[in-house]
Write a protein that holds these residues in place. Structure first.
Motif, PDB file in Angstrom:
ATOM      1  N   GLY A  19      52.228  42.785   9.820  1.00 46.28           N
ATOM      2  CA  GLY A  19      52.899  41.550  10.222  1.00 46.28           C
ATOM      3  C   GLY A  19      51.913  40.544  10.812  1.00 46.28           C
ATOM      4  N   LYS A  20      50.998  41.057  11.629  1.00 48.43           N
ATOM      5  CA  LYS A  20      49.996  40.160  12.232  1.00 48.43           C
ATOM      6  C   LYS A  20      49.072  39.603  11.149  1.00 48.43           C
ATOM      7  CE  LYS A  20      49.800  41.981  16.898  1.00 48.43           C
ATOM      8  NZ  LYS A  20      49.207  42.974  17.768  1.00 48.43           N
ATOM      9  N   LEU A  21      48.724  40.441  10.181  1.00 44.94           N
ATOM     10  CA  LEU A  21      47.863  39.969   9.087  1.00 44.94           C
ATOM     11  C   LEU A  21      48.576  38.879   8.291  1.00 44.94           C
ATOM     12  CD1 LEU A  21      46.358  43.310   7.689  1.00 44.94           C
ATOM     13  CD2 LEU A  21      45.374  41.730   9.357  1.00 44.94           C
ATOM     14  N   LEU A  22      49.864  39.088   8.062  1.00 48.29           N
ATOM     15  CA  LEU A  22      50.631  38.099   7.311  1.00 48.29           C
ATOM     16  C   LEU A  22      50.692  36.775   8.072  1.00 48.29           C
ATOM     17  CD1 LEU A  22      52.317  37.487   4.802  1.00 48.29           C
ATOM     18  CD2 LEU A  22      54.325  38.347   6.032  1.00 48.29           C
ATOM     19  N   ASP A  23      50.968  36.860   9.367  1.00 48.38           N
ATOM     20  CA  ASP A  23      50.998  35.632  10.181  1.00 48.38           C
ATOM     21  C   ASP A  23      49.646  34.927  10.139  1.00 48.38           C
ATOM     22  OD1 ASP A  23      53.602  36.062  10.842  1.00 48.38           O
ATOM     23  OD2 ASP A  23      53.174  36.952  12.796  1.00 48.38           O
ATOM     24  N   HIS A  24      48.596  35.714  10.209  1.00 46.30           N
ATOM     25  CA  HIS A  24      47.247  35.139  10.179  1.00 46.30           C
ATOM     26  C   HIS A  24      46.989  34.444   8.835  1.00 46.30           C
ATOM     27  CE1 HIS A  24      43.046  34.668  11.183  1.00 46.30           C
ATOM     28  NE2 HIS A  24      42.700  35.217  10.030  1.00 46.30           N
ATOM     29  N   LEU A  25      47.391  35.089   7.766  1.00 47.42           N
ATOM     30  CA  LEU A  25      47.188  34.499   6.437  1.00 47.42           C
ATOM     31  C   LEU A  25      47.993  33.210   6.269  1.00 47.42           C
ATOM     32  CD1 LEU A  25      47.022  37.684   4.202  1.00 47.42           C
ATOM     33  CD2 LEU A  25      45.358  35.810   4.185  1.00 47.42           C
ATOM     34  N   LYS A  26      49.220  33.219   6.793  1.00 46.99           N
ATOM     35  CA  LYS A  26      50.053  32.000   6.714  1.00 46.99           C
ATOM     36  C   LYS A  26      49.339  30.835   7.384  1.00 46.99           C
ATOM     37  CE  LYS A  26      54.625  34.155   7.031  1.00 46.99           C
ATOM     38  NZ  LYS A  26      55.784  34.265   7.931  1.00 46.99           N
ATOM     39  N   GLU A  27      48.813  31.119   8.585  1.00 51.20           N
ATOM     40  CA  GLU A  27      48.157  30.059   9.327  1.00 51.20           C
ATOM     41  C   GLU A  27      46.849  29.642   8.655  1.00 51.20           C
ATOM     42  OE1 GLU A  27      48.057  30.777  13.507  1.00 51.20           O
ATOM     43  OE2 GLU A  27      46.503  29.264  13.806  1.00 51.20           O
ATOM     44  N   LYS A  28      46.085  30.621   8.227  1.00 53.47           N
ATOM     45  CA  LYS A  28      44.769  30.334   7.639  1.00 53.47           C
ATOM     46  C   LYS A  28      44.907  29.535   6.340  1.00 53.47           C
ATOM     47  CE  LYS A  28      40.426  32.629   6.513  1.00 53.47           C
ATOM     48  NZ  LYS A  28      39.646  32.094   7.619  1.00 53.47           N
ATOM     49  N   LEU A  29      45.883  29.924   5.517  1.00 57.29           N
ATOM     50  CA  LEU A  29      46.056  29.269   4.220  1.00 57.29           C
ATOM     51  C   LEU A  29      46.983  28.057   4.301  1.00 57.29           C
ATOM     52  CD1 LEU A  29      46.405  32.452   1.950  1.00 57.29           C
ATOM     53  CD2 LEU A  29      44.350  31.069   2.343  1.00 57.29           C
ATOM     54  N   GLY A  30      47.742  27.977   5.390  1.00 58.09           N
ATOM     55  CA  GLY A  30      48.661  26.844   5.557  1.00 58.09           C
ATOM     56  C   GLY A  30      49.852  26.908   4.625  1.00 58.09           C
ATOM     57  N   VAL A  31      50.295  28.115   4.319  1.00 57.74           N
ATOM     58  CA  VAL A  31      51.449  28.281   3.428  1.00 57.74           C
ATOM     59  C   VAL A  31      52.385  29.347   3.986  1.00 57.74           C
ATOM     60  CG1 VAL A  31      50.234  27.574   1.321  1.00 57.74           C
ATOM     61  CG2 VAL A  31      50.247  29.999   1.992  1.00 57.74           C
ATOM     62  N   GLU A  32      53.615  29.306   3.515  1.00 57.88           N
ATOM     63  CA  GLU A  32      54.575  30.368   3.812  1.00 57.88           C
ATOM     64  C   GLU A  32      54.560  31.363   2.661  1.00 57.88           C
ATOM     65  OE1 GLU A  32      56.456  30.809   6.624  1.00 57.88           O
ATOM     66  OE2 GLU A  32      55.259  29.149   7.415  1.00 57.88           O
ATOM     67  N   VAL A  33      55.217  32.490   2.861  1.00 58.59           N
ATOM     68  CA  VAL A  33      55.297  33.495   1.795  1.00 58.59           C
ATOM     69  C   VAL A  33      55.984  32.878   0.571  1.00 58.59           C
ATOM     70  CG1 VAL A  33      56.323  35.709   1.111  1.00 58.59           C
ATOM     71  CG2 VAL A  33      55.327  35.425   3.396  1.00 58.59           C
ATOM     72  N   GLY A  34      55.373  33.083  -0.578  1.00 58.79           N
ATOM     73  CA  GLY A  34      55.924  32.536  -1.819  1.00 58.79           C
ATOM     74  C   GLY A  34      55.307  31.207  -2.199  1.00 58.79           C
ATOM     75  N   GLU A  35      54.502  30.647  -1.293  1.00 56.30           N
ATOM     76  CA  GLU A  35      53.911  29.336  -1.571  1.00 56.30           C
ATOM     77  C   GLU A  35      52.458  29.460  -2.023  1.00 56.30           C
ATOM     78  OE1 GLU A  35      56.547  26.662   1.578  1.00 56.30           O
ATOM     79  OE2 GLU A  35      54.438  27.040   2.004  1.00 56.30           O
ATOM     80  N   THR A  36      51.993  28.393  -2.655  1.00 54.64           N
ATOM     81  CA  THR A  36      50.617  28.313  -3.146  1.00 54.64           C
ATOM     82  C   THR A  36      49.877  27.226  -2.369  1.00 54.64           C
ATOM     83  OG1 THR A  36      51.300  29.037  -5.338  1.00 54.64           O
ATOM     84  CG2 THR A  36      49.214  27.854  -5.211  1.00 54.64           C
ATOM     85  N   THR A  37      48.617  27.485  -2.068  1.00 61.05           N
ATOM     86  CA  THR A  37      47.828  26.475  -1.351  1.00 61.05           C
ATOM     87  C   THR A  37      47.732  25.211  -2.209  1.00 61.05           C
ATOM     88  OG1 THR A  37      45.803  27.460  -2.250  1.00 61.05           O
ATOM     89  CG2 THR A  37      46.471  28.156  -0.050  1.00 61.05           C
ATOM     90  N   PRO A  38      47.628  24.053  -1.570  1.00 61.85           N
ATOM     91  CA  PRO A  38      47.615  22.785  -2.320  1.00 61.85           C
ATOM     92  C   PRO A  38      46.519  22.712  -3.378  1.00 61.85           C
ATOM     93  CG  PRO A  38      47.912  22.351   0.013  1.00 61.85           C
ATOM     94  CD  PRO A  38      47.613  23.816  -0.109  1.00 61.85           C
ATOM     95  N   ASP A  39      45.415  23.429  -3.161  1.00 58.90           N
ATOM     96  CA  ASP A  39      44.336  23.402  -4.154  1.00 58.90           C
ATOM     97  C   ASP A  39      44.569  24.401  -5.293  1.00 58.90           C
ATOM     98  OD1 ASP A  39      43.851  25.821  -2.948  1.00 58.90           O
ATOM     99  OD2 ASP A  39      41.889  25.293  -2.146  1.00 58.90           O
ATOM    100  N   GLY A  40      45.685  25.115  -5.245  1.00 60.12           N
ATOM    101  CA  GLY A  40      46.021  26.022  -6.345  1.00 60.12           C
ATOM    102  C   GLY A  40      45.220  27.318  -6.361  1.00 60.12           C
ATOM    103  N   ARG A  41      44.510  27.605  -5.279  1.00 58.81           N
ATOM    104  CA  ARG A  41      43.643  28.791  -5.294  1.00 58.81           C
ATOM    105  C   ARG A  41      44.373  30.074  -4.901  1.00 58.81           C
ATOM    106  NH1 ARG A  41      38.667  26.720  -6.124  1.00 58.81           N
ATOM    107  NH2 ARG A  41      38.167  24.704  -5.242  1.00 58.81           N
ATOM    108  N   PHE A  42      45.292  30.014  -3.936  1.00 63.31           N
ATOM    109  CA  PHE A  42      45.909  31.239  -3.428  1.00 63.31           C
ATOM    110  C   PHE A  42      47.434  31.118  -3.390  1.00 63.31           C
ATOM    111  CE2 PHE A  42      41.784  30.878  -1.215  1.00 63.31           C
ATOM    112  CZ  PHE A  42      41.185  32.064  -1.639  1.00 63.31           C
ATOM    113  N   THR A  43      48.095  32.189  -3.785  1.00 61.01           N
ATOM    114  CA  THR A  43      49.534  32.308  -3.566  1.00 61.01           C
ATOM    115  C   THR A  43      49.745  33.498  -2.644  1.00 61.01           C
ATOM    116  OG1 THR A  43      50.134  31.389  -5.713  1.00 61.01           O
ATOM    117  CG2 THR A  43      51.793  32.756  -4.636  1.00 61.01           C
ATOM    118  N   LEU A  44      50.498  33.285  -1.565  1.00 54.58           N
ATOM    119  CA  LEU A  44      50.741  34.347  -0.582  1.00 54.58           C
ATOM    120  C   LEU A  44      52.094  34.996  -0.859  1.00 54.58           C
ATOM    121  CD1 LEU A  44      49.828  35.792   2.011  1.00 54.58           C
ATOM    122  CD2 LEU A  44      50.979  33.976   3.315  1.00 54.58           C
ATOM    123  N   LEU A  45      52.083  36.329  -0.933  1.00 52.73           N
ATOM    124  CA  LEU A  45      53.291  37.067  -1.266  1.00 52.73           C
ATOM    125  C   LEU A  45      53.385  38.309  -0.387  1.00 52.73           C
ATOM    126  CD1 LEU A  45      52.599  36.868  -5.080  1.00 52.73           C
ATOM    127  CD2 LEU A  45      54.527  35.724  -3.954  1.00 52.73           C
TER     128      LEU A  45
END
Ligand code: FES
Length: 168
Positions: free
Chosen positions: A91-117
């Protein structure tokens, strides 16, 4: 045209099964590999090739989490959220990834590089917390390891142009 462009591979996959419909999952996988996600055109062609109702094919594609019906990022990051990994800090890793990438689960970073799931048990419970990036597992993950992984993946992509059609 999916079939015209990949006729040999499609025919070979179908030939492996006594009933052509047995090739449903491999054909979906092939189309996703070629286009980055399952395009409407590819879905229609696969349904026609296998003599399946499009709705039935949509049902198959939506049942499995590995198939995407819309564009996704170049790298897919799956965080295991099931009990063992959760108790080990996913859970902490997921929260960290959300903040680091600036996306919620299911979203893709604006530059199209990462989708968080997120994903249910990735079947490596003894080595959690587990994160899958594309087709590779990363075990015993920590926030530091996550940062290093994102940095490494970002470096890999520095010189590679982002395909516009893969941005969600
Ligand atoms: S609970 Fe995460 S791999 Fe099983």
């Amino acid at each position: 045209m999916f079939y015209e462009d990949h006729k040999q591979q499609i025919d070979e996959l179908i030939s492996r099964y006594p009933n052509p419909r047995g090739a449903c999952l491999p054909l979906l996988w092939l189309a996703q590999d070629k286009y980055g996600y399952l395009t409407d055109d590819a879905m229609e062609e696969i349904a026609e090739i296998l003599d399946l109702a499009l709705n039935d094919l949509e049902g198959v594609a939506s049942f499995y989490t590995m198939y995407f019906r819309r564009p996704v990022g170049r790298h897919l990051i799956w965080v295991c959220r099931t009990l063992s990994c959760s108790m080990l800090g996913s859970g902490k890793l997921l929260d960290h990834l959300k903040e680091k990438l600036g996306v919620e689960v299911g979203e893709t970073t604006p530059d199209g590089r990462f989708t968080l799931l997120t994903q249910e048990c990735l079947a490596a419970c003894g080595e959690g917390p587990v994160i899958q990036v594309d087709d590779k597992y990363h075990t015993h993950m920590t926030i530091e390891k996550v940062d290093a992984l994102i940095e490494e993946l970002s470096r890999d992509l520095v010189d590679a142009p982002v395909e516009e059609d893969r941005i969600a």
